[in-house]
Motif scaffolding. Structure first.
Motif, PDB file in Angstrom:
ATOM      1  N   LEU A 225      23.206   0.589   7.619  1.00  0.00           N
ATOM      2  CA  LEU A 225      24.276   1.176   6.804  1.00  0.00           C
ATOM      3  C   LEU A 225      23.963   2.635   6.451  1.00  0.00           C
ATOM      4  O   LEU A 225      24.845   3.490   6.484  1.00  0.00           O
ATOM      5  CB  LEU A 225      24.495   0.348   5.537  1.00  0.00           C
ATOM      6  N   ARG A 226      22.710   2.909   6.123  1.00  0.00           N
ATOM      7  CA  ARG A 226      22.318   4.289   5.807  1.00  0.00           C
ATOM      8  C   ARG A 226      22.513   5.194   7.020  1.00  0.00           C
ATOM      9  O   ARG A 226      23.079   6.284   6.911  1.00  0.00           O
ATOM     10  CB  ARG A 226      20.857   4.329   5.341  1.00  0.00           C
TER      11      ARG A 226
ATOM     12  N   SER B 171      26.298   5.689   7.861  1.00  0.00           N
ATOM     13  CA  SER B 171      26.963   6.590   6.915  1.00  0.00           C
ATOM     14  C   SER B 171      26.609   8.041   7.221  1.00  0.00           C
ATOM     15  O   SER B 171      27.444   8.934   7.061  1.00  0.00           O
ATOM     16  CB  SER B 171      26.605   6.222   5.476  1.00  0.00           C
ATOM     17  N   LYS B 172      25.387   8.271   7.692  1.00  0.00           N
ATOM     18  CA  LYS B 172      24.985   9.632   8.075  1.00  0.00           C
ATOM     19  C   LYS B 172      25.727  10.079   9.340  1.00  0.00           C
ATOM     20  O   LYS B 172      26.270  11.184   9.408  1.00  0.00           O
ATOM     21  CB  LYS B 172      23.473   9.671   8.307  1.00  0.00           C
TER      22      LYS B 172
ATOM     23  N   LEU C 132      30.026   9.749   6.042  1.00  0.00           N
ATOM     24  CA  LEU C 132      30.694   9.037   4.970  1.00  0.00           C
ATOM     25  C   LEU C 132      29.705   8.751   3.853  1.00  0.00           C
ATOM     26  O   LEU C 132      28.489   8.786   4.048  1.00  0.00           O
ATOM     27  CB  LEU C 132      31.264   7.705   5.479  1.00  0.00           C
ATOM     28  N   LYS C 133      30.237   8.446   2.661  1.00  0.00           N
ATOM     29  CA  LYS C 133      29.389   8.020   1.555  1.00  0.00           C
ATOM     30  C   LYS C 133      28.902   6.600   1.830  1.00  0.00           C
ATOM     31  O   LYS C 133      29.567   5.827   2.520  1.00  0.00           O
ATOM     32  CB  LYS C 133      30.183   8.028   0.249  1.00  0.00           C
ATOM     33  N   LYS C 134      27.749   6.260   1.272  1.00  0.00           N
ATOM     34  CA  LYS C 134      27.224   4.908   1.466  1.00  0.00           C
ATOM     35  C   LYS C 134      28.139   3.861   0.845  1.00  0.00           C
ATOM     36  O   LYS C 134      28.181   2.724   1.297  1.00  0.00           O
ATOM     37  CB  LYS C 134      25.824   4.786   0.865  1.00  0.00           C
ATOM     38  N   SER C 135      28.888   4.234  -0.180  1.00  0.00           N
ATOM     39  CA  SER C 135      29.800   3.280  -0.828  1.00  0.00           C
ATOM     40  C   SER C 135      31.060   3.031   0.000  1.00  0.00           C
ATOM     41  O   SER C 135      31.787   2.081  -0.266  1.00  0.00           O
ATOM     42  CB  SER C 135      30.187   3.791  -2.213  1.00  0.00           C
ATOM     43  N   GLU C 136      31.332   3.868   0.998  1.00  0.00           N
ATOM     44  CA  GLU C 136      32.524   3.716   1.838  1.00  0.00           C
ATOM     45  C   GLU C 136      32.275   2.869   3.081  1.00  0.00           C
ATOM     46  O   GLU C 136      33.168   2.670   3.893  1.00  0.00           O
ATOM     47  CB  GLU C 136      33.048   5.094   2.266  1.00  0.00           C
ATOM     48  N   ILE C 137      31.063   2.356   3.205  1.00  0.00           N
ATOM     49  CA  ILE C 137      30.696   1.565   4.378  1.00  0.00           C
ATOM     50  C   ILE C 137      29.929   0.332   3.891  1.00  0.00           C
ATOM     51  O   ILE C 137      29.116   0.434   2.983  1.00  0.00           O
ATOM     52  CB  ILE C 137      29.875   2.431   5.362  1.00  0.00           C
ATOM     53  N   SER C 138      30.249  -0.829   4.462  1.00  0.00           N
ATOM     54  CA  SER C 138      29.573  -2.058   4.031  1.00  0.00           C
ATOM     55  C   SER C 138      29.463  -3.032   5.201  1.00  0.00           C
ATOM     56  O   SER C 138      30.189  -2.937   6.183  1.00  0.00           O
ATOM     57  CB  SER C 138      30.343  -2.718   2.878  1.00  0.00           C
TER      58      SER C 138
ATOM     59  N   VAL D 133      34.652  -0.141   7.121  1.00  0.00           N
ATOM     60  CA  VAL D 133      34.763   1.221   6.595  1.00  0.00           C
ATOM     61  C   VAL D 133      36.018   1.278   5.723  1.00  0.00           C
ATOM     62  O   VAL D 133      37.114   0.960   6.177  1.00  0.00           O
ATOM     63  CB  VAL D 133      34.863   2.253   7.740  1.00  0.00           C
TER      64      VAL D 133
END
Length: 165
Positions: free
Chosen positions: A117-118, A121-122, A126-132, A146
């Protein structure tokens, strides 16, 4: 007396044989009528149903097939084939089925999932909160969700650019 005996025998035979005779007569009538109805039923060609190919329903334009698709809740889903335990994080390939991602973390205690996830997101900026992680927490086949307002094409382009090096 002889005539009485003959009449008795006739009546006895008639009552004994009556059900069999009636059944035989009924069978003749049924088969005679049913053969007529079968013949009349198929004497003409059957009609085609209304759902023929001549009037197809209009189809909506398909979403691009591949690892990046629209999810039902309006977000974007990315199919990932994770390869944990690599030397460094990298996107190895982008195929029609999934995005191959090498992860520089062991597949224990969710470390590889957190690193995936980290890293994504890079790459996707995107922000880490926008991806799960949506599905596949203990599998190599994962679905990443996303929630950011980006298009499928943008995500696919960033993933391909990272895979190219």
């Amino acid at each position: 007396m002889q005539s009485q005996i003959l009449n008795f025998v006739r009546i006895s035979l008639f009552t004994l044989l009556q059900p069999a005779l009636l059944n035989r007569m009924l069978l003749r009538k049924i088969t005679h009528h049913s053969s007529k109805s079968v013949y009349s039923q198929y004497s003409t060609m059957p009609k085609k149903s209304k759902t023929s190919k001549s009037n197809p329903k209009p189809t909506l334009p398909e979403t691009p097939s591949g690892p990046v698709t629209k999810s039902k809740d309006g977000g974007i889903a990315i199919a990932i084939h994770a390869k944990p335990g690599a030397k460094q994080n990298a996107i190895t390939d982008v195929s029609d089925e999934a995005v191959g991602v090498a992860i520089a973390a062991p597949p224990t205690d969710g470390e590889a999932n957190a690193e995936l996830l980290r890293y994504l997101s890079k790459v996707l900026e995107l922000k880490k909160s926008e991806i799960s992680l949506d599905k596949g927490s203990k599998s190599r086949e994962k679905i990443i969700k996303v929630t950011a307002s980006v298009s499928q094409e943008d995500i696919l382009e960033k993933l391909r650019r990272e895979a190219a090096g």
